[in-house]
Enzyme design. Sequence first.
Site, PDB file in Angstrom:
ATOM      1  N   GLU A 169     -90.574  31.041   9.533  1.00 46.33           N
ATOM      2  CA  GLU A 169     -90.577  30.094   8.450  1.00 46.33           C
ATOM      3  C   GLU A 169     -90.443  28.367   8.903  1.00 46.33           C
ATOM      4  O   GLU A 169     -91.214  27.559   8.422  1.00 46.33           O
ATOM      5  CB  GLU A 169     -89.649  30.356   7.504  1.00 46.33           C
ATOM      6  CG  GLU A 169     -89.466  29.538   6.230  1.00 46.33           C
ATOM      7  CD  GLU A 169     -90.935  29.510   5.319  1.00 46.33           C
ATOM      8  OE1 GLU A 169     -91.225  30.478   4.794  1.00 46.33           O
ATOM      9  OE2 GLU A 169     -91.517  28.603   5.457  1.00 46.33           O
ATOM     10  N   ILE A 201     -89.273  23.370   3.524  1.00 50.23           N
ATOM     11  CA  ILE A 201     -90.113  24.005   2.575  1.00 50.23           C
ATOM     12  C   ILE A 201     -90.563  25.301   2.750  1.00 50.23           C
ATOM     13  O   ILE A 201     -91.130  25.743   3.844  1.00 50.23           O
ATOM     14  CB  ILE A 201     -91.526  22.996   2.552  1.00 50.23           C
ATOM     15  CG1 ILE A 201     -91.303  21.668   2.503  1.00 50.23           C
ATOM     16  CG2 ILE A 201     -92.393  23.576   1.468  1.00 50.23           C
ATOM     17  CD1 ILE A 201     -92.483  20.617   2.459  1.00 50.23           C
ATOM     18  N   LYS A 259     -98.623  22.899  14.073  1.00 47.75           N
ATOM     19  CA  LYS A 259     -98.314  23.480  12.761  1.00 47.75           C
ATOM     20  C   LYS A 259     -99.435  23.847  12.256  1.00 47.75           C
ATOM     21  O   LYS A 259     -99.576  24.714  11.322  1.00 47.75           O
ATOM     22  CB  LYS A 259     -97.637  22.571  11.862  1.00 47.75           C
ATOM     23  CG  LYS A 259     -96.113  22.098  12.732  1.00 47.75           C
ATOM     24  CD  LYS A 259     -95.570  20.842  11.985  1.00 47.75           C
ATOM     25  CE  LYS A 259     -94.028  20.684  12.409  1.00 47.75           C
ATOM     26  NZ  LYS A 259     -93.567  19.228  12.361  1.00 47.75           N
ATOM     27  N   ASP A 303     -97.723  17.672  17.497  1.00 49.15           N
ATOM     28  CA  ASP A 303     -96.838  18.543  16.691  1.00 49.15           C
ATOM     29  C   ASP A 303     -97.594  18.843  15.496  1.00 49.15           C
ATOM     30  O   ASP A 303     -97.485  20.173  14.973  1.00 49.15           O
ATOM     31  CB  ASP A 303     -95.532  17.687  16.441  1.00 49.15           C
ATOM     32  CG  ASP A 303     -94.536  18.347  15.424  1.00 49.15           C
ATOM     33  OD1 ASP A 303     -93.907  19.403  15.882  1.00 49.15           O
ATOM     34  OD2 ASP A 303     -94.736  17.973  14.386  1.00 49.15           O
ATOM     35  N   GLY A 309     -85.240  18.239  10.544  1.00 55.93           N
ATOM     36  CA  GLY A 309     -83.690  17.900  10.340  1.00 55.93           C
ATOM     37  C   GLY A 309     -82.760  18.885  10.368  1.00 55.93           C
ATOM     38  O   GLY A 309     -83.402  20.090  10.068  1.00 55.93           O
TER      39      GLY A 309
END
Lengths: 439, 439
Positions: free
Chosen positions: A129, A136, A205, A201, A302
């Site tokens: 995840e 999110i 994703k 990056d 983060g």
Amino acid sequence: MEQLNVGILGWGTVGCGVIEILQSHREEIKKRLGRELVLKKVADIDLERPRPVSLPREILTRDAKAVIEDPDIDIVVELIGGIEPARSFIMKALERGKHVVTANKALLAHHGNELFDFARKHQRIIAYEASVAGGIPFIKSLREGLAANNIDTVFGILNGTANFILTRMRESGLTFQEALKEAQSRGYAEADPRLDIEGIDTAHKLAITAAIAFNMSIVFDSIYVEGISGIDPLDIQFGEEFGYVLKLLAIARLGEGGVELRVHPTFIPSGHVLAGVRGAYNAVHVHGDAVGHVMLYGLGAGMMPTGSAVVADLMDLARDIAQGIHCRLPALGSYELNPIPVKPMDEVVTCYYFRFSAVDQPGVLSKISGILGRNNISISAVIQKGRHIGGAVPIVMVTHEAVESSVRRAIEEIDRLDVVRAKTQLIRIENLPVNYSEV
Amino acid sequence: MEQLNVGILGWGTVGCGVIEILQSHREEIKKRLGRELVLKKVADIDLERPRPVSLPREILTRDAKAVIEDPDIDIVVELIGGIEPARSFIMKALERGKHVVTANKALLAHHGNELFDFARKHQRIIAYEASVAGGIPFIKSLREGLAANNIDTVFGILNGTANFILTRMRESGLTFQEALKEAQSRGYAEADPRLDIEGIDTAHKLAITAAIAFNMSIVFDSIYVEGISGIDPLDIQFGEEFGYVLKLLAIARLGEGGVELRVHPTFIPSGHVLAGVRGAYNAVHVHGDAVGHVMLYGLGAGMMPTGSAVVADLMDLARDIAQGIHCRLPALGSYELNPIPVKPMDEVVTCYYFRFSAVDQPGVLSKISGILGRNNISISAVIQKGRHIGGAVPIVMVTHEAVESSVRRAIEEIDRLDVVRAKTQLIRIENLPVNYSEV
């Protein structure tokens, strides 16, 4: 009450977030799971560096093997990042019967197919995840929540660093270098920011996202990738005049001839919800045939947001393990993957923004538009700003839909004109409907 | 390959959506589940009315019992709505060992606690993704995706009908009655629209949402509910001048002294993402201590979006059943619910918008502000529009934070002044931070 033992590889920023959540939410997690998640071991090559969370000495180790080979550990969390040794560690953990949680998008983009196969053979799960859109719950929403849909498009702002830089450039007129420097000083960008600013990056994703959305294999190498380091604040301002906001967008669109997979700076209408996603935030917009348009928004990176996603995976796995389940869900949402070709970038059809640097003299516009016309590119709007007789001025154009290969051919020809003084700036446009409601 | 048999109670709009998805996505669902979802029986009292999907005669029945008592049916989908007979049917289905999927928010708001207990005793699941926010995978995100968080606030636009009406009133200056009529003619509002426009449907959804967010029992009766039928377009316009947009907001906020649960027309800053949610769309904004701010956006009602959520639940259940699981997740996300008191509305502290209808003569503002001051309500802005010497004019005020009980006391006193000619309009304000990013 049984407990589940967790081992962590990599005591970095996200590792600290996971540890912080496991420590401070122990009671809530126990109530929600009906059992305890116990942090058994944490491995890192550097145990001395100061960190925002502290751990008892006895659970710390410099040896990843001490985690992977601990027979008491049920789930290994890989937070090392990069390809090796993360890949080998995950495979060894799976071989030893452990489930794995990872936030490693680079690894999954490059080796996800083989890793998921390997996990399936060992009847173990790799949960991921945290690899896309940070906090999110996007993977869960896409793979489970929207499982009743045939999904045809996904648009994502998936890199907070790039979005922060573009937001600063737009709102304060900073140059790319100034905005990057600010992002670095605020801790939003790494010392080596290439993965973020060059779109790599985001492409990692996108590869994972598209595989779930369309039930296809993970294909990273076929993604068209263009970053934001060549963006001039001038283009952001000109775009604004046409009603556009610039975003580094991940685009996956299923259509005839295959799937478009591309990451590039993209102008989107300023009234679209994605245009309002500022700073380090991420957002993903999905269209499914049953659900229609869905958008998810939140922090994509983060310590704590990513920690939130990792611990959600741990809790999911704990529920499976409690029930003695091996594989409740196939890794990419389907037991049978579709062989979907990736559409070559040359064949992509979209609208374009051009900024030509042309000599300010009569007939230039006619030359440029002539070349565009011969390549079947029709112009929807033109702005010429300022005058500088004999010198170069920007001529800005927005086109109707055109084919990428024709556009490249035309621009090459235009850039060879002697009245054109610099390389033409090309930015693709997605004319997303500003509001999906019929109002 | 095993198959799972599904029975549906209620062949209405959502039923048609579910049937349409099961029919047209049969292959994809099979690939994603590793087994087939077979529609075994559909019950409705009216089998003749024209519908957008057709079914073979032999699976249709007028008798709900024929579905509930069919030993071959694994999952019963309740799409009748309302309290009875839906409640009895669900209980009978659970008694007979069937899992249940429902979209029935009214039933869960009123009887969810007892129904979930009853299901647990029978080791069966009641899945209810479709009951809140329609096609948005919100229940799954909140209960699983954000399970690592302590959630402190949820703000939701949870009723598309009310949001459509407010959008039309704002954007085209329609009166409430005109906008309602348009919503009805477009099929967005029922002939009897009370549940939607009086905030009751939103409160049903808030009761369910708060129970998951805070791991508490479902409490519907303690929710403060105020609808939008008393809204004058004038107030929407005045609000706009203060930088606000009016939304029918569901608010759940955990704080000292308990949880605030309220549904009422609410002014929010026009720059907030929720303010941009137009027409029949829904959106939910959640704040968790680890993840920070998360927002989910999509269609909250309609045949296909709600069908998408129901079928996602069916697929989830099918995965559980395939693994022989009874109860992978507790209904409200926790095995132990927290006894959280609901804060009485009188104690709520928020900001307020007032529109006074006062005689246009010197000293009036001083009288009104005197009463407000004595009740500890301090004013942050005042607008007086137009002049009508001797007649009534609107005086519009926005306050700093004040206590609800003091506000009511003050307004009662003000409305008794002989210079005040009509009941004061009161609208609460939530000064949500416009952008959560540090940019």
